[in-house]
Scaffold this active site. Structure first.
Site, mmCIF file in Angstrom:
data_model
loop_
_atom_site.group_PDB
_atom_site.id
_atom_site.type_symbol
_atom_site.label_atom_id
_atom_site.label_comp_id
_atom_site.label_asym_id
_atom_site.label_seq_id
_atom_site.Cartn_x
_atom_site.Cartn_y
_atom_site.Cartn_z
ATOM 1 C CB CYS A 110 -13.434 31.446 19.968
ATOM 2 S SG CYS A 110 -13.949 30.234 18.723
ATOM 3 C CG HIS A 138 -17.967 31.019 20.340
ATOM 4 N ND1 HIS A 138 -16.872 31.697 19.851
ATOM 5 C CD2 HIS A 138 -18.265 31.613 21.536
ATOM 6 C CE1 HIS A 138 -16.534 32.663 20.707
ATOM 7 N NE2 HIS A 138 -17.355 32.627 21.729
ATOM 8 C CG ASN A 145 -17.824 34.746 24.686
ATOM 9 O OD1 ASN A 145 -16.988 34.206 23.964
ATOM 10 N ND2 ASN A 145 -18.991 35.152 24.227
#
Length: 365
Positions: free
Chosen positions: A158, A290, A306
């Site tokens: 990520c 994250h 995302n």
């Protein structure tokens, strides 16, 4: 042609059709009645498997995943039967326990974050001052500065996806060229980070600067595993990166009004794992694990991109409630943005595939 073959084809087509519309099944739950039967859950499970092309190693794994799926579906149904600002639903991760989900998909390293917090220069460029006249709303997708949602797969990368997304955006804002860039190059070559085992934004930005640029996704495509670093073109470059004043949502709003910004959040909750739509209001903590990108805001929420593909959330996005201070899930604790001079000609060299923006490509909140 045998009757059995024809029946098999019809069953496949039917399951494919239902799988494409599985969202119509998700919320047929009335809390006043008994919960779903095993037969109903098994039907939903089979449609979900078809939609996400899930294949297990054998019957034992299939049954194990079914039990996890059933527990998660009940959790989702119970949430959706109550009064919340957001809905949960079936995502690509509904066959995972929350512990499995965290281990596979969360990749911003908190150990690195704590070390870096003491060393990164925080810019006053976006320090909020009384009287600042900021737009009431901004959505960089509508301005053509955001590439389509990507998918990190079963790799804790990520940090690479969120960093690259902000570089793609600032490059478009400064040059007018929207170019999809290579996360895989960072996974393979950015040795200060840890590939699929996590990383930090600032090391990713510094790699791009030290390397003299980053290649396109087309030239260096994503594999979802760390491999050997290979030769790459320097298609897009940045000049630097800065931190936004910590735990100040007004400063973060000021930054996002000028460009998308990368942030670290706590995405470990079951609610986040199964988020489907609406304004997410928690629960969540502030353990940063994250990396995501804020691409806009409205009066009471952030528009967050995302890297889990378009089948999670609102076509890959989540709207997160703005609460002030350090923000929901710690969203304002560690924000950064890349810098790039206007009219930088470097990013116009060797760019064979510029992305054409269209409103259909983005689900605008």
């Amino acid at each position: 042609m045998s009757t059995l073959f024809i029946i098999s084809i019809l069953l496949f087509l039917a399951s494919f059709s239902y799988a494409m519309d599985i969202s119509t099944i998700e919320y047929k739950y009335d809390k006043s009645s008994a919960w779903r039967t095993d037969e109903e859950v098994k039907e939903i499970y089979e449609l979900w498997l078809a939609k996400h092309d899930k294949v297990y190693s054998g019957l034992v794994e299939y049954e194990k995943r079914f039990e996890i799926f059933k527990d998660n579906l009940k959790f989702i149904d119970e949430h959706n039967s109550e009064n919340h600002t957001y809905k949960m639903g079936l995502t690509p991760y509904t066959d995972l326990t929350n512990e499995e989900f965290q281990a596979i998909y969360l990749g911003t390293r908190s150990d690195t974050i704590h070390r870096l917090k003491r060393t990164i220069n925080i810019s006053e460029r976006y320090a909020y001052e009384a009287g600042d006249n900021l737009p009431e709303q901004i959505d960089w997708r509508k301005k053509g500065a955001v590439t389509p949602v990507k998918n990190q797969g079963k790799c804790g990368s990520c940090w690479a996806f969120s960093t690259v997304s902000t570089v793609e955006s600032i490059n478009q804002i400064r040059t007018g060229n929207l170019i999809s860039l290579s996360e895989q190059q960072l996974v393979d070559c950015n040795k200060k980070n840890h590939g699929c085992k996590g990383g930090a934004f600032v090391y990713a930005y510094q790699y791009i600067i030290d390397n003299g640029g980053i290649d396109t996704e087309a030239n260096y495509p994503y594999k979802a595993v760390q491999g050997p670093c290979r030769a790459a073109k320097k298609v897009v470059r940045i000049d630097g990166y800065k931190g936004v004043p910590h735990c100040n949502e007004n400063a973060l709003k000021k930054a996002v009004a000028s460009q998308p910004s990368v942030v670290a959040i706590d995405a470990s909750s079951k609610q986040f794992q199964h988020y489907k739509s609406g304004i997410f209001s928690g629960p969540c903590g502030t353990k940063l694990n994250h990396g995501v990108v804020i691409v806009g805001y409205w009066k009471d929420y952030w528009i967050v991109r995302n890297s889990w593909g378009r089948y999670w959330g609102e076509q890959g996005y989540i709207r997160m409630k703005r609460v002030g201070g350090c923000g929901l899930c710690g969203i304002a604790r560690l924000p950064y943005y890349p810098t790039k001079a206007a009219g930088d000609e470097n990013s116009k060299l060797e760019t064979p595939e510029l992305l054409q923006w269209s409103e259909e490509a983005f689900p605008l909140a």
